[in-house]
Design a protein around this motif. Sequence first.
Motif, short mmCIF file in Angstrom:
data_model
loop_
_atom_site.label_atom_id
_atom_site.label_comp_id
_atom_site.label_asym_id
_atom_site.label_seq_id
_atom_site.Cartn_x
_atom_site.Cartn_y
_atom_site.Cartn_z
N PHE A 117 104.89 -32.71 54.09
CA PHE A 117 106.18 -32.02 54.89
C PHE A 117 107.60 -32.18 55.44
O PHE A 117 108.67 -31.53 55.22
N HIS A 118 107.23 -34.03 55.48
CA HIS A 118 108.87 -34.30 55.81
C HIS A 118 110.16 -33.46 54.63
O HIS A 118 111.18 -33.14 54.91
N ARG A 119 109.96 -33.91 53.46
CA ARG A 119 110.59 -34.01 52.18
C ARG A 119 111.45 -32.51 52.45
O ARG A 119 112.29 -32.07 51.96
N ALA A 120 110.05 -31.65 52.51
CA ALA A 120 110.26 -30.36 52.26
C ALA A 120 111.27 -29.96 53.90
O ALA A 120 111.94 -29.39 52.96
N ILE A 121 110.53 -30.46 54.78
CA ILE A 121 111.33 -29.94 56.20
C ILE A 121 113.30 -30.02 55.45
O ILE A 121 114.17 -29.85 55.85
N GLU A 122 113.34 -31.55 54.80
CA GLU A 122 114.79 -32.19 54.92
C GLU A 122 114.99 -31.42 53.40
O GLU A 122 116.65 -30.71 53.75
N SER A 123 114.76 -31.14 52.83
CA SER A 123 115.54 -29.65 51.77
C SER A 123 115.34 -28.22 52.21
O SER A 123 115.83 -27.88 51.82
N GLU A 124 114.39 -28.37 53.47
CA GLU A 124 114.79 -26.78 54.03
C GLU A 124 116.09 -27.25 54.74
O GLU A 124 116.63 -26.22 54.76
N LYS A 125 116.48 -28.16 55.57
CA LYS A 125 117.41 -28.04 55.85
C LYS A 125 118.81 -28.38 54.82
O LYS A 125 119.65 -27.37 55.61
N GLU A 126 118.24 -29.06 54.06
CA GLU A 126 119.26 -29.03 52.95
C GLU A 126 119.92 -27.60 52.54
O GLU A 126 121.54 -26.86 52.21
N GLY A 127 118.36 -27.19 52.75
CA GLY A 127 119.22 -25.81 51.98
C GLY A 127 119.38 -24.45 52.91
O GLY A 127 120.32 -24.16 52.61
N ARG A 128 119.05 -24.87 54.53
CA ARG A 128 120.06 -24.37 55.19
C ARG A 128 121.77 -24.29 55.50
O ARG A 128 121.82 -23.32 55.40
N ASN A 129 121.39 -25.23 55.13
CA ASN A 129 122.97 -25.86 55.16
C ASN A 129 123.63 -25.44 53.79
O ASN A 129 124.88 -24.56 54.13
N LYS A 130 123.13 -25.35 52.93
CA LYS A 130 123.53 -24.89 51.61
C LYS A 130 123.94 -23.06 52.03
O LYS A 130 125.17 -22.69 51.88
N THR A 131 123.01 -22.41 53.20
CA THR A 131 122.55 -21.20 52.39
C THR A 131 124.17 -21.18 53.90
O THR A 131 124.78 -19.87 53.32
N GLN A 137 131.53 -19.55 53.04
CA GLN A 137 132.10 -18.45 51.90
C GLN A 137 132.00 -17.05 51.94
O GLN A 137 132.78 -16.90 51.36
N LEU A 138 130.84 -16.87 51.82
CA LEU A 138 130.51 -14.88 51.79
C LEU A 138 131.91 -14.71 52.51
O LEU A 138 132.03 -13.76 52.41
N ASP A 139 131.42 -15.30 53.97
CA ASP A 139 132.48 -13.98 55.06
C ASP A 139 133.48 -14.31 55.23
O ASP A 139 133.89 -13.15 54.88
N ASP A 140 133.96 -15.71 54.16
CA ASP A 140 135.43 -15.66 54.48
C ASP A 140 135.50 -14.64 53.44
O ASP A 140 137.01 -14.42 53.02
#
Lengths: 338, 161
Positions: A117-131, A137-140
């Motif tokens: 679960f933690h890993r999933a959360i972290e990966s999600e976090k990362e994904g969110r950051n990336k998003t 970037q998209l906005d720019d």
Amino acid sequence: MTSNRPVPALGHPQKMTSFPMMDMISVCTVLEDSLDQLSILGYIINPAPYSTHKNVQWPLISDNLKKIQAENIKKVHSDRQYAEDVIMGMLNELEDSGSFLSLLQAVEMEKERKDHFHRAIESEKEGRNKTELLQKQLDDIKKEKEVELQNCNELIAHLKDQLQEMIAKTNMDIKYAKKDTDLQIYQTQKKCSISESNLQQNLKSIQNKIDEEIRTHTELENYQRQYLQELEVKLEHWMEKYDKDVDQKEKEIKNMKAARDKDLALLQTLAEQYKEHERVIIEDRLEKEKARQEKRQAQLELKSTIKIQAWWRGIMVRKGLGPYKRAKSKKGVPCIIN
Amino acid sequence: MAGEKETAEAIVSDLQKKITEAFDVFDHENNQTVDVREIGTIIRSLGCCPTEGELHDMLAEVEEEEPTGYIRFEKFLPMMTKVLLERRYRPIPEDVLLRAFEVLDESKKGYLTKDELVKYMSEEGEPFTQEETEEMISAAVDPDRNVVLYKDYISAMIIED
């Protein structure tokens, strides 16, 4: 789950399952109690959405329930179910074999799940950051593109304006050119017509002149022919006259030549006479000149002689010479002015 | 003006005095007359050099209507005064005299022979008397060459003058 547990894992819990019989019974009792409580709790939670307002027997729990959101309730329910299952499994194992391996397994599994679960959360976090980053970037890019789009729009508007202007100008030019050309054509036509009429007139007058010339020419020709005839007659006359005259003149020349010869002879004799006379005259003149010279000389001599004589007479008187000695001796006053 | 007139008068009276003196020399009878033949001598002694022809003209002016052979002083004086005042019959100048001799010296020898001189003086013009001719020969002829070097002769006579 418990039934599928691998055999090697059984050895370890057996070492620890040296519960005395008593302990085991108490634990089972506690576990049975916990199961009961859990099932009760399950009963409480499940009807909760329908009986919260009516059930006043559990005010505290119902207050809390009010605050918990639907998801949380669901989660709590699943957690309770899970705990019930685990305890149930453990109780069954304890009753069967006196070991609690299922509990340990459940803990391990839980731990794994938690990690996962933690890993999933972290990966999600990362994904969110990336998003987020990508969003940014998209906005720019969007902004940039919007600016570009605006610029392009402006350019398009400007170009459209220009186009409009050009069209208007071109239209005006076309109109002007058309007008100008029309006028020029009109002018040229007019000029052409004027010059045409002029040329027509010229042509007419020239035609007239030509006619006149032709008439004049024929008249002149007639006249000249007539004149030529007259001249031929005259020529004949003159030829005759010429022959006659030549004869006559030749005769005259002959006569004149003879006269000239005679005259030349006369001239010769006259020239000789003239020469002789000239010589005589020159001689005469020379003689006369000589005579005049001599006469002048004689006169000059006479004058000179008289001058000398007069002078000498004066000298003699004043110096008491010659015949005047007498005067001197007589009175002794020979010369008064000296 | 007055001064000039006075000087003119003085000159006239001086001339008249001289004329009177010259006249008196030949007035042998002291009756204010002289022989007509002496008039030439008087005029020449007064410094004039007239020719015989001119002398004749002057005599014609002073002679009586009926020639007496004598000339009266009262006629002679005004005529002679006028002649002297007008300076007529002045002595012939040296250059004119020289030219006259040169005319006679036809071949321009620079001298005249004695015969030439005698011929011209006694035969031509107003001939000299024998006496006058001899006097001239004695004064003019160079005794050595028997010619008249007229230039020297004139100079000598003019210097002696």
